[in-house]
Structure formats: C-alpha cells, structure tokens
Scaffold this motif. Structure first.
Motif, PDB file in Angstrom:
ATOM      1  N   SER A   1      92.750  74.829   6.085  1.00 41.85           N
ATOM      2  CA  SER A   1      91.317  74.634   6.351  1.00 41.85           C
ATOM      3  C   SER A   1      90.971  75.185   7.725  1.00 41.85           C
ATOM      4  O   SER A   1      90.831  74.427   8.693  1.00 41.85           O
ATOM      5  N   PRO A   2      90.839  76.494   7.845  1.00 36.08           N
ATOM      6  CA  PRO A   2      90.623  77.103   9.162  1.00 36.08           C
ATOM      7  C   PRO A   2      89.362  76.638   9.879  1.00 36.08           C
ATOM      8  O   PRO A   2      89.268  76.765  11.096  1.00 36.08           O
ATOM      9  N   GLN A   3      88.411  76.069   9.163  1.00 37.34           N
ATOM     10  CA  GLN A   3      87.174  75.616   9.788  1.00 37.34           C
ATOM     11  C   GLN A   3      87.346  74.305  10.552  1.00 37.34           C
ATOM     12  O   GLN A   3      86.518  73.969  11.397  1.00 37.34           O
ATOM     13  N   ILE A   4      88.412  73.558  10.293  1.00 37.08           N
ATOM     14  CA  ILE A   4      88.642  72.300  10.988  1.00 37.08           C
ATOM     15  C   ILE A   4      88.978  72.586  12.449  1.00 37.08           C
ATOM     16  O   ILE A   4      89.825  73.414  12.751  1.00 37.08           O
ATOM     17  N   LYS A   5      88.311  71.897  13.337  1.00 43.48           N
ATOM     18  CA  LYS A   5      88.610  71.980  14.761  1.00 43.48           C
ATOM     19  C   LYS A   5      89.696  70.944  15.045  1.00 43.48           C
ATOM     20  O   LYS A   5      89.549  69.775  14.689  1.00 43.48           O
ATOM     21  N   VAL A   6      90.785  71.373  15.656  1.00 39.09           N
ATOM     22  CA  VAL A   6      91.911  70.480  15.918  1.00 39.09           C
ATOM     23  C   VAL A   6      92.053  70.261  17.422  1.00 39.09           C
ATOM     24  O   VAL A   6      92.123  71.216  18.191  1.00 39.09           O
ATOM     25  N   ILE A   7      92.090  68.992  17.803  1.00 45.63           N
ATOM     26  CA  ILE A   7      92.327  68.604  19.188  1.00 45.63           C
ATOM     27  C   ILE A   7      93.637  67.832  19.222  1.00 45.63           C
ATOM     28  O   ILE A   7      93.806  66.860  18.481  1.00 45.63           O
ATOM     29  N   LEU A   8      94.551  68.273  20.082  1.00 43.47           N
ATOM     30  CA  LEU A   8      95.786  67.528  20.267  1.00 43.47           C
ATOM     31  C   LEU A   8      95.607  66.555  21.417  1.00 43.47           C
ATOM     32  O   LEU A   8      95.098  66.910  22.477  1.00 43.47           O
ATOM     33  N   LEU A   9      96.038  65.337  21.194  1.00 43.91           N
ATOM     34  CA  LEU A   9      96.015  64.285  22.195  1.00 43.91           C
ATOM     35  C   LEU A   9      97.464  64.032  22.581  1.00 43.91           C
ATOM     36  O   LEU A   9      98.304  63.788  21.710  1.00 43.91           O
ATOM     37  N   THR A  10      97.774  64.111  23.871  1.00 45.23           N
ATOM     38  CA  THR A  10      99.178  64.087  24.261  1.00 45.23           C
ATOM     39  C   THR A  10      99.406  63.581  25.671  1.00 45.23           C
ATOM     40  O   THR A  10      98.488  63.589  26.492  1.00 45.23           O
ATOM     41  N   GLN A  11     100.620  63.187  25.934  1.00 45.90           N
ATOM     42  CA  GLN A  11     101.029  62.846  27.295  1.00 45.90           C
ATOM     43  C   GLN A  11     101.724  64.030  27.961  1.00 45.90           C
ATOM     44  O   GLN A  11     101.982  64.022  29.149  1.00 45.90           O
ATOM     45  N   HIS A  12     102.021  65.077  27.194  1.00 44.02           N
ATOM     46  CA  HIS A  12     102.764  66.239  27.695  1.00 44.02           C
ATOM     47  C   HIS A  12     101.840  67.180  28.470  1.00 44.02           C
ATOM     48  O   HIS A  12     100.925  67.755  27.894  1.00 44.02           O
ATOM     49  N   ASP A  13     102.123  67.345  29.753  1.00 47.11           N
ATOM     50  CA  ASP A  13     101.282  68.228  30.562  1.00 47.11           C
ATOM     51  C   ASP A  13     102.009  69.512  30.977  1.00 47.11           C
ATOM     52  O   ASP A  13     101.570  70.206  31.877  1.00 47.11           O
ATOM     53  N   GLU A  14     103.080  69.834  30.275  1.00 44.06           N
ATOM     54  CA  GLU A  14     103.819  71.059  30.568  1.00 44.06           C
ATOM     55  C   GLU A  14     103.147  72.254  29.886  1.00 44.06           C
ATOM     56  O   GLU A  14     102.693  72.170  28.749  1.00 44.06           O
ATOM     57  N   ASP A  15     103.114  73.372  30.601  1.00 41.81           N
ATOM     58  CA  ASP A  15     102.449  74.577  30.103  1.00 41.81           C
ATOM     59  C   ASP A  15     102.970  75.037  28.742  1.00 41.81           C
ATOM     60  O   ASP A  15     102.204  75.520  27.910  1.00 41.81           O
ATOM     61  N   GLN A  16     104.276  74.906  28.503  1.00 34.90           N
ATOM     62  CA  GLN A  16     104.835  75.414  27.246  1.00 34.90           C
ATOM     63  C   GLN A  16     104.268  74.684  26.027  1.00 34.90           C
ATOM     64  O   GLN A  16     104.108  75.276  24.965  1.00 34.90           O
ATOM     65  N   TYR A  17     103.936  73.402  26.169  1.00 32.75           N
ATOM     66  CA  TYR A  17     103.322  72.674  25.053  1.00 32.75           C
ATOM     67  C   TYR A  17     101.929  73.215  24.765  1.00 32.75           C
ATOM     68  O   TYR A  17     101.521  73.351  23.612  1.00 32.75           O
ATOM     69  N   VAL A  18     101.190  73.503  25.810  1.00 29.28           N
ATOM     70  CA  VAL A  18      99.839  74.037  25.636  1.00 29.28           C
ATOM     71  C   VAL A  18      99.906  75.404  24.966  1.00 29.28           C
ATOM     72  O   VAL A  18      99.172  75.689  24.018  1.00 29.28           O
ATOM     73  N   THR A  19     100.798  76.262  25.445  1.00 28.81           N
ATOM     74  CA  THR A  19     100.947  77.602  24.878  1.00 28.81           C
ATOM     75  C   THR A  19     101.300  77.521  23.399  1.00 28.81           C
ATOM     76  O   THR A  19     100.670  78.180  22.564  1.00 28.81           O
ATOM     77  N   GLU A  20     102.284  76.685  23.059  1.00 28.03           N
ATOM     78  CA  GLU A  20     102.687  76.539  21.660  1.00 28.03           C
ATOM     79  C   GLU A  20     101.536  76.003  20.815  1.00 28.03           C
ATOM     80  O   GLU A  20     101.310  76.459  19.692  1.00 28.03           O
ATOM     81  N   SER A  21     100.781  75.074  21.363  1.00 27.07           N
ATOM     82  CA  SER A  21      99.659  74.490  20.633  1.00 27.07           C
ATOM     83  C   SER A  21      98.560  75.512  20.367  1.00 27.07           C
ATOM     84  O   SER A  21      98.024  75.593  19.258  1.00 27.07           O
ATOM     85  N   LEU A  22      98.218  76.284  21.373  1.00 23.93           N
ATOM     86  CA  LEU A  22      97.194  77.320  21.189  1.00 23.93           C
ATOM     87  C   LEU A  22      97.641  78.374  20.189  1.00 23.93           C
ATOM     88  O   LEU A  22      96.846  78.848  19.383  1.00 23.93           O
ATOM     89  N   ARG A  23      98.915  78.730  20.218  1.00 27.08           N
ATOM     90  CA  ARG A  23      99.446  79.675  19.224  1.00 27.08           C
ATOM     91  C   ARG A  23      99.365  79.108  17.809  1.00 27.08           C
ATOM     92  O   ARG A  23      99.240  79.850  16.838  1.00 27.08           O
ATOM     93  N   ALA A  24      99.449  77.785  17.700  1.00 31.88           N
ATOM     94  CA  ALA A  24      99.345  77.129  16.393  1.00 31.88           C
ATOM     95  C   ALA A  24      97.903  77.035  15.914  1.00 31.88           C
ATOM     96  O   ALA A  24      97.648  76.657  14.773  1.00 31.88           O
ATOM     97  N   GLY A  25      96.949  77.349  16.792  1.00 27.42           N
ATOM     98  CA  GLY A  25      95.546  77.366  16.393  1.00 27.42           C
ATOM     99  C   GLY A  25      94.721  76.180  16.843  1.00 27.42           C
ATOM    100  O   GLY A  25      93.582  76.030  16.406  1.00 27.42           O
ATOM    101  N   VAL A  26      95.273  75.326  17.718  1.00 20.65           N
ATOM    102  CA  VAL A  26      94.470  74.184  18.162  1.00 20.65           C
ATOM    103  C   VAL A  26      93.268  74.651  18.979  1.00 20.65           C
ATOM    104  O   VAL A  26      93.295  75.707  19.596  1.00 20.65           O
ATOM    105  N   ASN A  27      92.242  73.839  18.949  1.00 24.89           N
ATOM    106  CA  ASN A  27      91.004  74.144  19.664  1.00 24.89           C
ATOM    107  C   ASN A  27      90.873  73.357  20.954  1.00 24.89           C
ATOM    108  O   ASN A  27      90.064  73.703  21.814  1.00 24.89           O
ATOM    109  N   GLY A  28      91.640  72.272  21.068  1.00 31.48           N
ATOM    110  CA  GLY A  28      91.566  71.452  22.260  1.00 31.48           C
ATOM    111  C   GLY A  28      92.889  70.775  22.548  1.00 31.48           C
ATOM    112  O   GLY A  28      93.671  70.503  21.637  1.00 31.48           O
TER     113      GLY A  28
END
Length: 104
Positions: free
Chosen positions: A44-71
């Motif tokens: 469902s590409p139209q769904i906006k996905v926001i990840l909520l996390t305690q991880h503030d390391e850059d690699q998690y953000v990079t991996e998440s954005l590559r997975a298509g998250v919006n926030g």
C-alpha cells in the motif's frame, strides 16, 4: 484506527483498515518496524509510515528511509513531535525528530 502487538499483526491490521498513516515501533517482535514498513509500502504505497523509536543512531534512520518510511520520531520527543510528524507526512514531507546525517 487499530493497534498491533507485533509487525505481522500490524500488516494484517493495515490490510483490513487501510489507514492513511501507520505509526510503528521500530523494535516490534516477529517483524521489526523497518521490515514492516517496507512491506506496508510494497502493498500500500499510499500509506504514510512513521517509525517511533528510541534509536537515535544515523544508520537506523538511513535504513528506515531506504525502506520507504515517511517519518522517524524519537520516543523521547514523541509528546512534542508526533502530531507535527503526522501533519508533515500527510502533506507529503519527510519528518525527522532531529537532524540526522543520512546517507542514501
């Protein structure tokens, strides 16, 4: 609106409820939040996905954005940032709780 206790349940729930926005914890059992986001965006590409996390390391953000998250919202900032994140991703923007050094 729906609630899920793990990543697989989140996918099933999204398939049934067709949300505009899915807020997913990155550290869910059975299927982590990044993998759940990737699967949600495939089905469902139209769904906006926001990840909520305690991880503030850059690699998690990079991996998440590559997975298509919006926030990407840090739990320590969620009280102030979550509503703003939802508004921003619904407008088509990417929302990050703080400045990350993202390498795509």
């Amino acid at each position: 609106m729906a609630e899920a206790s793990d990543g697989q349940e989140a996918l099933r729930s999204a398939e049934q409820t067709h949300p505009d926005v899915a807020i997913i914890d990155i550290s869910m059992p059975l299927l982590n939040g990044v993998d759940a986001a990737r699967e949600l965006k495939k089905s469902s590409p139209q769904i906006k996905v926001i990840l909520l996390t305690q991880h503030d390391e850059d690699q998690y953000v990079t991996e998440s954005l590559r997975a298509g998250v919006n926030g990407y919202v840090l739990k320590c900032q969620a009280a102030d940032a979550l509503v703003h994140a939802i508004q921003e991703v619904c407008r088509g923007s990417i929302y990050l709780s703080r400045t990350f050094r993202v390498l795509l």
